[in-house]
Every structure is written in C-alpha cells, then in structure tokens.
Design a protein around this motif. Structure first.
Motif, mmCIF file in Angstrom:
data_model
loop_
_atom_site.group_PDB
_atom_site.id
_atom_site.type_symbol
_atom_site.label_atom_id
_atom_site.label_comp_id
_atom_site.label_asym_id
_atom_site.label_seq_id
_atom_site.Cartn_x
_atom_site.Cartn_y
_atom_site.Cartn_z
ATOM 1 N N GLU A 159 -110.708 -49.754 20.433
ATOM 2 C CA GLU A 159 -109.960 -48.763 19.882
ATOM 3 C C GLU A 159 -110.753 -48.092 18.671
ATOM 4 O OE1 GLU A 159 -108.922 -51.856 20.357
ATOM 5 O OE2 GLU A 159 -107.811 -52.718 18.529
ATOM 6 N N ASP A 160 -112.030 -48.536 18.222
ATOM 7 C CA ASP A 160 -112.863 -47.767 17.238
ATOM 8 C C ASP A 160 -113.727 -46.776 18.054
ATOM 9 O OD1 ASP A 160 -113.544 -50.971 15.691
ATOM 10 O OD2 ASP A 160 -112.198 -49.486 15.035
ATOM 11 N N THR A 161 -113.594 -46.666 19.346
ATOM 12 C CA THR A 161 -114.558 -45.512 20.039
ATOM 13 C C THR A 161 -113.763 -44.256 19.732
ATOM 14 O OG1 THR A 161 -114.600 -46.956 21.841
ATOM 15 C CG2 THR A 161 -114.796 -44.646 22.091
ATOM 16 N N ALA A 162 -114.922 -43.412 19.152
ATOM 17 C CA ALA A 162 -114.874 -41.982 18.609
ATOM 18 C C ALA A 162 -115.956 -41.372 18.379
ATOM 19 C CB ALA A 162 -113.709 -42.063 17.593
ATOM 20 N N VAL A 163 -115.795 -40.158 17.864
ATOM 21 C CA VAL A 163 -116.754 -39.463 17.604
ATOM 22 C C VAL A 163 -116.618 -39.615 15.832
ATOM 23 C CG1 VAL A 163 -117.831 -37.190 17.067
ATOM 24 C CG2 VAL A 163 -117.119 -37.740 19.039
ATOM 25 N N TYR A 164 -117.621 -40.063 15.307
ATOM 26 C CA TYR A 164 -117.615 -40.179 13.937
ATOM 27 C C TYR A 164 -118.163 -38.996 13.163
ATOM 28 C CZ TYR A 164 -115.883 -44.932 14.370
ATOM 29 O OH TYR A 164 -114.831 -46.063 14.561
ATOM 30 N N TYR A 165 -117.629 -38.462 11.938
ATOM 31 C CA TYR A 165 -118.001 -37.378 11.154
ATOM 32 C C TYR A 165 -118.373 -37.824 9.738
ATOM 33 C CZ TYR A 165 -116.490 -34.632 15.474
ATOM 34 O OH TYR A 165 -116.215 -34.035 16.532
ATOM 35 N N CYS A 166 -119.306 -37.116 9.303
ATOM 36 C CA CYS A 166 -119.566 -37.239 7.813
ATOM 37 C C CYS A 166 -118.935 -36.134 6.938
ATOM 38 C CB CYS A 166 -121.149 -37.435 7.483
ATOM 39 S SG CYS A 166 -121.559 -37.327 5.874
ATOM 40 N N ARG A 167 -118.347 -36.243 5.945
ATOM 41 C CA ARG A 167 -118.013 -35.090 5.147
ATOM 42 C C ARG A 167 -118.408 -35.273 3.806
ATOM 43 N NH1 ARG A 167 -113.221 -34.465 1.831
ATOM 44 N NH2 ARG A 167 -112.558 -32.236 1.675
ATOM 45 N N SER A 168 -118.834 -33.988 3.220
ATOM 46 C CA SER A 168 -118.944 -34.065 1.761
ATOM 47 C C SER A 168 -118.050 -33.264 1.035
ATOM 48 C CB SER A 168 -120.508 -33.599 1.588
ATOM 49 O OG SER A 168 -120.482 -32.248 1.698
ATOM 50 N N ALA A 169 -117.576 -33.543 -0.184
ATOM 51 C CA ALA A 169 -116.785 -32.464 -0.932
ATOM 52 C C ALA A 169 -117.300 -32.471 -2.428
ATOM 53 C CB ALA A 169 -115.358 -32.999 -0.989
ATOM 54 N N LEU A 175 -116.640 -30.263 -5.680
ATOM 55 C CA LEU A 175 -116.029 -29.176 -6.665
ATOM 56 C C LEU A 175 -115.252 -28.335 -5.802
ATOM 57 C CD1 LEU A 175 -119.101 -28.299 -9.073
ATOM 58 C CD2 LEU A 175 -117.057 -29.738 -9.219
ATOM 59 N N GLY A 176 -114.637 -29.091 -4.717
ATOM 60 C CA GLY A 176 -113.695 -28.381 -3.746
ATOM 61 C C GLY A 176 -114.242 -27.839 -2.593
ATOM 62 N N ALA A 177 -115.271 -27.669 -2.583
ATOM 63 C CA ALA A 177 -116.262 -27.061 -1.271
ATOM 64 C C ALA A 177 -116.577 -28.347 -0.315
ATOM 65 C CB ALA A 177 -117.698 -26.456 -1.628
ATOM 66 N N GLU A 178 -116.201 -28.108 0.903
ATOM 67 C CA GLU A 178 -116.526 -29.189 1.930
ATOM 68 C C GLU A 178 -117.400 -28.865 2.939
ATOM 69 O OE1 GLU A 178 -112.857 -30.437 3.923
ATOM 70 O OE2 GLU A 178 -113.001 -28.644 5.192
ATOM 71 N N SER A 179 -118.106 -29.897 3.415
ATOM 72 C CA SER A 179 -119.085 -29.515 4.658
ATOM 73 C C SER A 179 -118.982 -30.651 5.373
ATOM 74 C CB SER A 179 -120.419 -29.473 4.351
ATOM 75 O OG SER A 179 -120.565 -28.313 3.299
ATOM 76 N N TRP A 180 -119.064 -30.555 6.745
ATOM 77 C CA TRP A 180 -119.193 -31.433 7.785
ATOM 78 C C TRP A 180 -120.507 -31.701 8.656
ATOM 79 C CZ3 TRP A 180 -114.663 -34.425 8.833
ATOM 80 C CH2 TRP A 180 -113.495 -34.120 8.105
ATOM 81 N N GLY A 181 -120.808 -32.760 8.978
ATOM 82 C CA GLY A 181 -121.590 -33.112 10.129
ATOM 83 C C GLY A 181 -121.268 -32.632 11.530
ATOM 84 N N GLN A 182 -122.221 -32.967 12.497
ATOM 85 C CA GLN A 182 -121.959 -32.601 13.670
ATOM 86 C C GLN A 182 -121.507 -33.900 14.496
ATOM 87 O OE1 GLN A 182 -124.769 -33.694 12.429
ATOM 88 N NE2 GLN A 182 -125.539 -35.158 13.966
ATOM 89 N N GLY A 183 -121.363 -35.023 13.965
ATOM 90 C CA GLY A 183 -120.431 -36.244 14.526
ATOM 91 C C GLY A 183 -121.534 -36.939 15.277
ATOM 92 N N THR A 184 -121.398 -38.131 15.413
ATOM 93 C CA THR A 184 -121.975 -39.073 16.382
ATOM 94 C C THR A 184 -121.170 -40.002 17.103
ATOM 95 O OG1 THR A 184 -123.933 -40.950 16.324
ATOM 96 C CG2 THR A 184 -122.286 -40.668 14.407
ATOM 97 N N GLN A 185 -121.425 -40.063 18.350
ATOM 98 C CA GLN A 185 -120.604 -40.805 19.007
ATOM 99 C C GLN A 185 -120.822 -42.491 19.062
ATOM 100 O OE1 GLN A 185 -118.090 -39.727 21.656
ATOM 101 N NE2 GLN A 185 -117.537 -41.847 21.697
ATOM 102 N N VAL A 186 -119.572 -42.997 19.016
ATOM 103 C CA VAL A 186 -119.364 -44.511 19.061
ATOM 104 C C VAL A 186 -118.549 -44.869 20.119
ATOM 105 C CG1 VAL A 186 -118.659 -46.609 17.722
ATOM 106 C CG2 VAL A 186 -120.100 -44.898 16.453
#
Length: 115
Positions: A88-98, A100-111
C-alpha cells in the motif's frame, strides 16, 4: 528558477527499504518547509512527511515508525528513508518546498512495493 529533483525510487519487495532524495535549487533551502507527498493510482495526493527549517517533523499515521524524513541544509537536500515497506506504499512520491508562501513541486519518483 526553482528545481526539485527526486531520485531513489524503484521496485522493492514487501518489508524492504528505499531512500528517496530531493535535491533543491533556486530556493533558500535553509528556511524552506520541505515535504514528501505521494499519490497512488485513483487516489488523491497525500502528505507523507514534513520537516520545518528548525528540524521539526511530522508524519502521516500510516507511515509513523517506518519512514523518516531528514534534511541536509549544506547539500540543499531532503531525504525520505522508508523501511518495512508495504504494497500500500506503492505510489508516485513527490517532493514539495514551501518558502514564504511560495510552493514548488518535483516531477515525482515511482515507488512500487511488490513481490
């Protein structure tokens, strides 16, 4: 330009371990709140773990005691150590930064956790 680059995903058997990495650039990493999210097929993206600039952490109940988030401010990198993996841990895992209110995301890595 903000870039978050994840690595470390792959196929692992149940009970196994993986370590994900997310290398950040273009942000003030020292003050960033860094998080790992995941999204399984047909499900909403969910928070897995988060670490603040001060090193405080919190985890989803489903991963407590199995996953550990950490950060290396000198390398602008956040990690997710995943132990005792379950299917059940199978998923695409994404990194996120925040920052001062600005967020960004990575492209993801499959697990994928499967025997």
């Amino acid at each position: 330009q903000v870039q978050l680059v994840e690595s470390g995903g792959g196929l692992v058997q149940p009970g196994g371990s993986l370590r994900l990495s997310c290398a950040a650039s273009g942000i003030n990493f020292n003050i960033a709140i860094m998080s790992w999210y995941r999204q399984a097929p047909g499900k909403q993206r969910e928070l897995v773990a988060r670490t603040t600039s001060g090193g405080n952490t919190n985890y989803a109940d489903s991963v407590k005691g199995r996953f550990t988030i950490s950060r290396d401010n000198a390398k602008n990198t956040v990690y997710l150590q995943m132990n005792s993996l379950k299917p059940e841990d199978t998923a695409v895992y994404y990194c996120r930064s925040a920052v001062l209110g600005a967020e960004s995301w990575g492209q993801g890595t499959q697990v994928t956790v499967s025997s």
